[in-house]
Design a protein around this motif. Structure first.
Motif, mmCIF file in Angstrom:
data_model
loop_
_atom_site.group_PDB
_atom_site.id
_atom_site.type_symbol
_atom_site.label_atom_id
_atom_site.label_comp_id
_atom_site.label_asym_id
_atom_site.label_seq_id
_atom_site.Cartn_x
_atom_site.Cartn_y
_atom_site.Cartn_z
ATOM 1 N N UNK A 337 0.707 -1.193 0.004
ATOM 2 C CA UNK A 337 0.218 -0.076 -0.151
ATOM 3 C C UNK A 337 0.818 1.131 0.061
ATOM 4 N N UNK A 338 2.249 1.007 0.164
ATOM 5 C CA UNK A 338 2.960 2.413 0.180
ATOM 6 C C UNK A 338 3.119 2.859 -1.162
ATOM 7 N N UNK A 339 3.359 4.405 -1.037
ATOM 8 C CA UNK A 339 3.487 5.007 -2.293
ATOM 9 C C UNK A 339 5.029 5.753 -2.617
ATOM 10 N N UNK A 410 14.726 7.280 7.378
ATOM 11 C CA UNK A 410 13.708 7.880 8.478
ATOM 12 C C UNK A 410 12.166 7.365 7.880
ATOM 13 N N UNK A 411 11.905 6.766 6.812
ATOM 14 C CA UNK A 411 10.593 6.347 6.412
ATOM 15 C C UNK A 411 10.553 4.982 6.884
ATOM 16 N N UNK A 412 9.122 4.859 7.499
ATOM 17 C CA UNK A 412 8.631 3.384 7.621
ATOM 18 C C UNK A 412 8.795 2.493 6.398
ATOM 19 N N UNK A 413 9.144 1.286 6.478
ATOM 20 C CA UNK A 413 9.448 0.322 5.367
ATOM 21 C C UNK A 413 8.056 0.281 4.643
ATOM 22 N N UNK A 414 6.823 0.285 5.393
ATOM 23 C CA UNK A 414 5.533 0.083 4.675
ATOM 24 C C UNK A 414 5.152 1.279 3.932
ATOM 25 N N UNK A 415 5.853 2.239 3.973
ATOM 26 C CA UNK A 415 5.497 3.514 3.244
ATOM 27 C C UNK A 415 6.119 3.350 1.906
ATOM 28 N N UNK A 416 7.148 2.429 1.751
ATOM 29 C CA UNK A 416 7.888 2.403 0.361
ATOM 30 C C UNK A 416 6.848 1.698 -0.425
ATOM 31 N N UNK A 417 6.818 1.972 -1.774
ATOM 32 C CA UNK A 417 6.221 1.244 -2.983
ATOM 33 C C UNK A 417 7.152 -0.033 -2.914
#
Length: 590
Positions: A337-339, A410-417
């Motif tokens: 669900x990450x973008x 700094x970004x949660x792994x789940x935020x990544x495409x």
């Protein structure tokens, strides 16, 4: 393609939920489907007109001596036969065409779904079973569309038209002809239920056979090394025997049903002739009606027997469909669900109080917490089962963590495409997997924008150019399955070239040099140093000599971080790492 999410609730032939989900795949071919329905109706009509025309020829033209009318009727009968042959050909062709294209689409959807499943699913599902689903079970659905559903509709329509013509000609003969239908329907129902159960057993046995053969062919070297051929053969014979028994049970039901159907059909003809003969003597039944009814009787019982066979096709297709829908409904998907998709990464990696278990509460990682700055090299050491490989699996999102947070830049792994995340991570594993095909394809993995010049540049860096150029065809050399024709060291070098050409920002080396000789290890170590420059590197190694220059060494034990520091710091600490170091180099240290 669109997928419903409700699995079939019953094993009914007309389980509308199952049929509705299958009909989703018909939508792109609606015109062909409707044309097929038209052909089915036309076949049913044309197939039932012949006895009626013959009855008219006998009772009208022949009885009245109308030879011109007889010639016209005969010409009409010829035209009818030709039209029926053409329509039957078109029905068979387009039924098969529709079935094959639907099978193609289902197989693509199924394989796409398998590609999206997380590794946890494959940990508990035999590969042979998935092969059965994607090939055998899907192929069975072709018959559902080409020989099952549409053909059964045609048979039912043919029965309706036959009974209609029979009642139109003589209602008394019709009732006599239909008197054997109740026992025939009862035997058909019993046959359908028995065959359905046997087909379920057959599909289960086929899946077991595929799983066993696939697993043991893959592990054939282990079977032969331990002289286990006879024991494995006995296991295979047992599974194969169960497959044979399941098929023989279905053959038994066929061998009982069809003779019963033949006897009942013959009994119906016998009753018809007996009654019609009396009517002939009394002058109440015409010759043409008797001839037409004998023909209609033959036509009537044929689709009834065929409907039973269509039921079998649909039952087999339903069993396969239930298996396929169960797989398609699997929730073991990687949440994507990450973008967030940055053009580049710095490479900062943070594990913040991460807990992870492959099975609930059987913790593999316990409160793991560390931070890697961009460009640093972190090494992980520990006994087998300490959780080292789990860390890299989580970083690549092959599995999902239970508690805590993993961050990159700094970004949660789940935020990544997900695809973009993995594009920035290069992995070199201990057990290198090579696909059957050219070395070039094993390096680029089909990525078209990687040129040969880039491949050779990476090969020079690793030191792989020399052995690749010596192979027949160079980059076009055909690697056998799993790279069987290459040495362990050569396969490992190819995996390094593969990692380098993708130019990742984060490099993961999982026991990357543990399976090679000292000379190749030295060669790879030089390449590793160049590969790590400017990149964040996570290294797992049993050989402590390969990680002494790491910025930080983390010692894991039973999923917990026991120590962390540089090589010199950990030796001074005289803890887990120092003990491990002394065990590996005790001969040198003495």
């Amino acid at each position: 393609m669109e997928q419903a999410t409700t699995a079939p609730k019953s094993g009914n032939i007309f389980d509308w939920q199952v049929l509705r989900r299958l009909m989703v795949y018909v939508r792109p071919y609606q015109r062909v489907f409707y044309f097929l329905i038209f052909l089915t109706i036309a076949t049913a009509v044309l197939g039932t007109l012949r006895p009626f025309l013959i009855q008219q020829m006998v009772d009208v033209t022949i009885e009245e001596g109308d030879w011109q009318g007889l010639n016209r009727m005969f010409g009409l009968l010829l035209v009818l036969l030709v039209a029926h042959a053409i329509v039957s050909y078109l029905q068979t062709y387009f039924g098969g065409w529709l079935g094959q294209y639907i099978v193609r689409d289902i197989r693509v959807d199924l394989y796409k779904h398998i590609l999206d499943l997380r590794l946890k699913f494959f940990d508990k599902t035999p590969i042979g079973q998935l092969v059965t689903r994607n090939i055998s079970d899907v192929e069975t659905l072709s018959d559902v569309f080409s020989e099952g559903l549409a053909a059964m509709i045609g048979d039912i329509l043919q029965l309706v038209f036959i009974v209609s013509f029979m009642f139109y000609i003589d209602w008394r003969l019709t009732l006599i002809s239909l008197s054997v239908i109740p026992p025939l329907l009862f035997s058909t129902y019993v046959f359908k239920e028995k065959v359905k159960k046997s087909f379920q057993e057959v599909r289960t046995a086929v899946a077991s056979l595929n799983s066993f053969v696939q697993e043991h062919l893959t592990g054939m070297n282990v079977v032969q090394i331990f002289n286990n051929e006879e024991r494995e053969l006995r296991k295979f014979k047992a599974i194969n025997q169960e497959h044979t028994r399941a098929n023989i049970r279905s053959v038994l039901y066929y061998s009982i049903y069809f003779p019963v159907a033949e006897v009942l059909a013959a009994a119906g003809v016998g009753l018809l002739v007996w009654y019609a003969a009396q009517g002939q003597i009394e002058g109440t039944i015409s010759k043409g009606a008797l001839i037409a009814f004998i023909m209609y009787n033959a036509l009537f019982f044929r689709p009834i027997r065929q409907i039973a066979d269509r039921f079998n096709t649909l039952q087999l297709g339903l069993v396969s469909t239930e298996r396929l829908l169960k797989l398609l409904d699997s929730k073991e998907l990687i949440a994507d669900n990450g973008t967030y998709a940055p053009a580049d990464l710095r490479g900062d990696v943070n594990f913040e109080h991460v807990w992870f278990a492959y099975n609930d509460e059987e913790w593999v990682l316990r409160d793991v917490d560390f931070s890697v700055k961009a460009g640093q090299t972190f090494a992980f050491v520990g006994a087998t089962g300490a959780g080292k490989t789990s860390i890299i699996n989580l970083l690549s999102r092959f599995y999902e963590i239970n508690k805590g947070t993993i961050r990159i830049d700094g970004h949660d792994l789940r935020e990544y495409d997900l695809k973009d995340l993995r594009r920035h991570i290069g992995v070199v594993l201990q057990d290198v997997f090579l696909f059957a095909g050219a070395i070039r394809d094993n390096i680029t993995l089909g990525k078209q924008d990687i040129t040969d010049a880039q491949i050779w540049e990476a090969a020079d860096l690793v030191g792989a150019r020399r052995f690749i150029e010596r192979l027949p065809g160079g980059l076009d050399y055909q690697v056998m399955e799993r790279g069987a024709t290459l040495s362990v060291g050569q396969r490992q070098l190819i995996s390094f070239v593969r990692a380098m050409v993708y130019q990742p920002r984060i490099i993961i080396l999982d026991e990357a040099t543990s399976s090679v000789d000292s000379e190749t290890e030295e060669l790879i170590q030089q390449a590793i140093e160049k590969l790590m420059q400017g990149r964040t590197s996570l290294v797992i190694a049993h050989r402590l000599s390969t990680i002494q220059k790491a910025d930080q060494i983390i010692v894991l034990d039973r999923g917990e971080i026991k120590e962390a520091g540089t090589h010199e710091e950990l030796l001074r600490h005289q803890g887990f790492y120092a003990n491990l170091y002394q065990m590996q180099y005790k001969d040198v240290l003495q």
